[in-house]
Design a protein around this motif. Sequence first.
Motif, PDB file in Angstrom:
ATOM      1  N   LEU A  38       0.637  -1.243   0.055  1.00  0.00           N
ATOM      2  CA  LEU A  38       0.129   0.084  -0.019  1.00  0.00           C
ATOM      3  C   LEU A  38       0.912   1.218  -0.122  1.00  0.00           C
ATOM      4  CD1 LEU A  38      -2.821  -1.111   2.349  1.00  0.00           C
ATOM      5  CD2 LEU A  38      -2.874  -0.589   0.055  1.00  0.00           C
ATOM      6  N   VAL A  39       2.198   0.956  -0.089  1.00  0.00           N
ATOM      7  CA  VAL A  39       3.117   2.344  -0.324  1.00  0.00           C
ATOM      8  C   VAL A  39       2.466   3.265  -1.427  1.00  0.00           C
ATOM      9  CG1 VAL A  39       5.185   3.244  -0.461  1.00  0.00           C
ATOM     10  CG2 VAL A  39       4.895   1.156   0.480  1.00  0.00           C
ATOM     11  N   PRO A  40       2.304   4.516  -1.061  1.00  0.00           N
ATOM     12  CA  PRO A  40       1.619   5.574  -1.991  1.00  0.00           C
ATOM     13  C   PRO A  40       2.974   6.100  -2.921  1.00  0.00           C
ATOM     14  CG  PRO A  40       1.957   6.446   0.112  1.00  0.00           C
ATOM     15  CD  PRO A  40       2.186   5.038   0.283  1.00  0.00           C
ATOM     16  N   ASN A  52      -5.918  -6.422  -3.544  1.00  0.00           N
ATOM     17  CA  ASN A  52      -5.328  -5.759  -4.524  1.00  0.00           C
ATOM     18  C   ASN A  52      -6.283  -5.044  -5.391  1.00  0.00           C
ATOM     19  OD1 ASN A  52      -2.711  -6.547  -4.001  1.00  0.00           O
ATOM     20  ND2 ASN A  52      -2.438  -8.044  -5.070  1.00  0.00           N
ATOM     21  N   ALA A  53      -7.402  -6.017  -5.834  1.00  0.00           N
ATOM     22  CA  ALA A  53      -8.512  -5.268  -6.649  1.00  0.00           C
ATOM     23  C   ALA A  53      -9.348  -4.319  -6.049  1.00  0.00           C
ATOM     24  CB  ALA A  53      -9.196  -6.663  -7.261  1.00  0.00           C
ATOM     25  N   LEU A  54      -9.639  -4.704  -4.610  1.00  0.00           N
ATOM     26  CA  LEU A  54     -10.307  -3.538  -3.747  1.00  0.00           C
ATOM     27  C   LEU A  54      -9.288  -2.123  -3.508  1.00  0.00           C
ATOM     28  CD1 LEU A  54     -12.540  -2.862  -1.843  1.00  0.00           C
ATOM     29  CD2 LEU A  54     -11.436  -4.120   0.104  1.00  0.00           C
ATOM     30  N   GLU A  55      -8.266  -2.589  -3.331  1.00  0.00           N
ATOM     31  CA  GLU A  55      -7.310  -1.352  -3.229  1.00  0.00           C
ATOM     32  C   GLU A  55      -7.254  -0.443  -4.435  1.00  0.00           C
ATOM     33  OE1 GLU A  55      -2.690  -0.306  -3.487  1.00  0.00           O
ATOM     34  OE2 GLU A  55      -3.073  -2.161  -3.003  1.00  0.00           O
ATOM     35  N   GLU A  56      -7.202  -1.077  -5.679  1.00  0.00           N
ATOM     36  CA  GLU A  56      -7.122   0.055  -6.918  1.00  0.00           C
ATOM     37  C   GLU A  56      -8.578   0.400  -7.118  1.00  0.00           C
ATOM     38  OE1 GLU A  56      -4.627   0.519  -8.727  1.00  0.00           O
ATOM     39  OE2 GLU A  56      -3.284  -0.595  -7.174  1.00  0.00           O
ATOM     40  N   ARG A  57      -9.541  -0.260  -6.845  1.00  0.00           N
ATOM     41  CA  ARG A  57     -10.873   0.378  -7.044  1.00  0.00           C
ATOM     42  C   ARG A  57     -10.943   1.383  -6.233  1.00  0.00           C
ATOM     43  NH1 ARG A  57     -15.703  -0.692  -4.829  1.00  0.00           N
ATOM     44  NH2 ARG A  57     -15.121  -2.440  -3.940  1.00  0.00           N
ATOM     45  N   LEU A  58     -10.676   1.399  -4.836  1.00  0.00           N
ATOM     46  CA  LEU A  58     -10.846   2.541  -3.975  1.00  0.00           C
ATOM     47  C   LEU A  58     -10.247   3.651  -4.251  1.00  0.00           C
ATOM     48  CD1 LEU A  58     -11.176   0.651  -0.588  1.00  0.00           C
ATOM     49  CD2 LEU A  58     -13.235   1.529  -2.033  1.00  0.00           C
ATOM     50  N   LYS A  59      -8.723   3.563  -4.780  1.00  0.00           N
ATOM     51  CA  LYS A  59      -8.093   4.337  -5.389  1.00  0.00           C
ATOM     52  C   LYS A  59      -8.785   5.304  -6.606  1.00  0.00           C
ATOM     53  CE  LYS A  59      -3.341   2.985  -3.968  1.00  0.00           C
ATOM     54  NZ  LYS A  59      -2.151   2.529  -4.225  1.00  0.00           N
ATOM     55  N   LEU A  72      -9.561   6.171  -1.226  1.00  0.00           N
ATOM     56  CA  LEU A  72      -8.249   5.828  -0.592  1.00  0.00           C
ATOM     57  C   LEU A  72      -7.083   6.481  -1.025  1.00  0.00           C
ATOM     58  CD1 LEU A  72      -6.461   4.000   1.053  1.00  0.00           C
ATOM     59  CD2 LEU A  72      -5.978   2.582  -0.958  1.00  0.00           C
ATOM     60  N   LYS A  73      -6.893   7.469   0.080  1.00  0.00           N
ATOM     61  CA  LYS A  73      -5.958   8.505  -0.283  1.00  0.00           C
ATOM     62  C   LYS A  73      -4.733   8.205   1.026  1.00  0.00           C
ATOM     63  CE  LYS A  73      -9.241  11.820  -1.841  1.00  0.00           C
ATOM     64  NZ  LYS A  73      -9.879  13.096  -1.483  1.00  0.00           N
ATOM     65  N   PHE A  74      -3.441   8.649   0.793  1.00  0.00           N
ATOM     66  CA  PHE A  74      -2.555   8.764   1.504  1.00  0.00           C
ATOM     67  C   PHE A  74      -1.763  10.002   1.854  1.00  0.00           C
ATOM     68  CE2 PHE A  74      -2.716   4.321   0.203  1.00  0.00           C
ATOM     69  CZ  PHE A  74      -2.228   3.581   1.492  1.00  0.00           C
TER      70      PHE A  74
END
Length: 639
Positions: free
Chosen positions: A31-33, A613-620, A625-627
Amino acid sequence: MLKALQNKTVATRVVLGIIVAGIGVSMLVYLVPHGDSGIASTDTVADVGGNAVTVVEVRRQMDRITRGGQIPKALQPLYAQQVVNQLVFERMLEVEAKRLGIRVSQDEQIERIRQLVPASFVGDSVVGMEQYASDVQNRFGMSVPEFEELVRQGMLEEKFRRLVTDGVTVSPEDVKQEFERRNEKVKIDYVLIAPDVLEAKISPSDAELGAYFTKNKARYTVPERRVVRYALLDLNQLRQRAQVSDAELRAYYNEHINQYKVMDRVHLEQILFKTVGKTDAEVQEIQKKAELVLKQAKLGGKFEDLAKKNSEDTATKDKGGDLGWLERNQASAELEKAAFGLSKGAVSDLIRTQIGIHIIKVLDREYAHTKTFEEVRAEIQPILAGQKADQMAADQADKIAQAIRKVGRIPMDDLAKQFNLILTETAPVTANDAIPEIGSSPELKDAIFRLRAGELNLPIRTDRGYIVLSVKDIQPTHPGILAEVRDNVLKDYRHEKAVELARTRAEELAKRVKGGENLAAAAKSLGLESKASEPFARDGSVAGVGSARQLAVVFSLKAGKVSSPVQIAANWVVAQMTERTEAKPEEFDKQRAEIEQQLLQAKRELAYEAFRNALEERLKREGLLKFNAETLRRLTSPA
């Protein structure tokens, strides 16, 4: 939730384990931005659907994990990143759970809690909320609200894991293929080409070394060096001069009289014949052998030689069976009874213990007594002399310090003459050089590179005594010339050329064998040696080379075929398949269940990782999803 526990069945499961397991299972920092996503608050590490992951929260979890100091400080930034990852993933699941209508009911949560802290419940009822809170704090190191929230989060993740992985299956064909893959074994002939071995064969000319230095001149900076004069107040000299009176020796003896009490003890040698794990018939044969050795010992045979030849006690065999001095209660009851019943020089009969059959000889024995003053006078004298020398040195060091403070830049020669100090000078040293003559004290090294030329430091205590330093000369950092750095240049040249030579020889060897030459003959012509491996499976290894996983290419070779060069660490390997042993069908039923379970678990982990990974990409993509990249870097950078 507390109220619900007071009047409902209660059960448990803690999710602190999820955080720790999430760290341990995979060290991937997925999850490193890659840049700041516009979060303004420096207290926020990430934002997931309006729910912030804060610096305070991350540090609280880290404090819990590092409690007791079990995580090395150098690894803490990596663990901090993993804590961030886990907290962000929990928030991601909350967002997805809301979208899909997935939730953990209160009844489910209570049932799980009861499983984790059963001592807080009698049947279906809570013993008391104070007891419950105390159990949670003692077992998990957290408050009840924290605990219950972690339980809920863990159960929510379980629901998603089941949703994603319950449909994953493993076919019989998958299991059979994996069985065959795991149990197939191969033998190879191989040649290992190690740069370390080749380095000694590389002898560059002066021109070659000079050209290499010129090309890499920037690498060879000579660090600052300092020449140090030092004055030593020698403790050893003070010990030799220290006078200790008879009265002082006797006073010390009387004060420490208990140290000189000797217990009943015997000095033994033994011959051991082990009987552990032997059959009755084997024990009978061992007994016969022991009786023959005993007879030799009783007739005057040298016990030490008999022990070296016959004893099975690996710890004492090479020492002629010498067990040293034994006091009472230091050996088995059988050995102790025999040992303390024998006179000096006597040999025992056969002694049976749980270990085996023993023959012992008493070399010497002492009966309980207190050593006399005269017996220990020589032991006490250096102790008191050392104490007096330490005190004399400390007093003298105080006077030296006063003189330095009073006068300031007192000449080192004058100081040495005034206090009868030994004056010496070191060769030029760098901050990384060992200085054996004055020791490796960090305080000394710090003083050498902190002092200005001509200054004196206050006396520093070392193993040799007290030392006063003065920097005589400072040679500043500068670009090196070849004469100054020749050893380093030669070392680097040899290493680089050896690495290059290892690779080219491996390529040449593989080419020649693929062209029809015999591996052993081709290796010999190149100054290399061919060896044969033992049979090994995919989870095995080749001694001195590496794991079968690193040599995976050989499993795809046909008999007689040779591999291209394989790099393993710094070495190169060329391997030729010589024999393949297929898996034994009769072993399949024994391994099937284990293989099936392992394959299923592996597939489920892959499926769940894909979901993450798919959930992370969709939320971005959706902006949920913001860092805060700067805050994350600050939090996870080494201190």
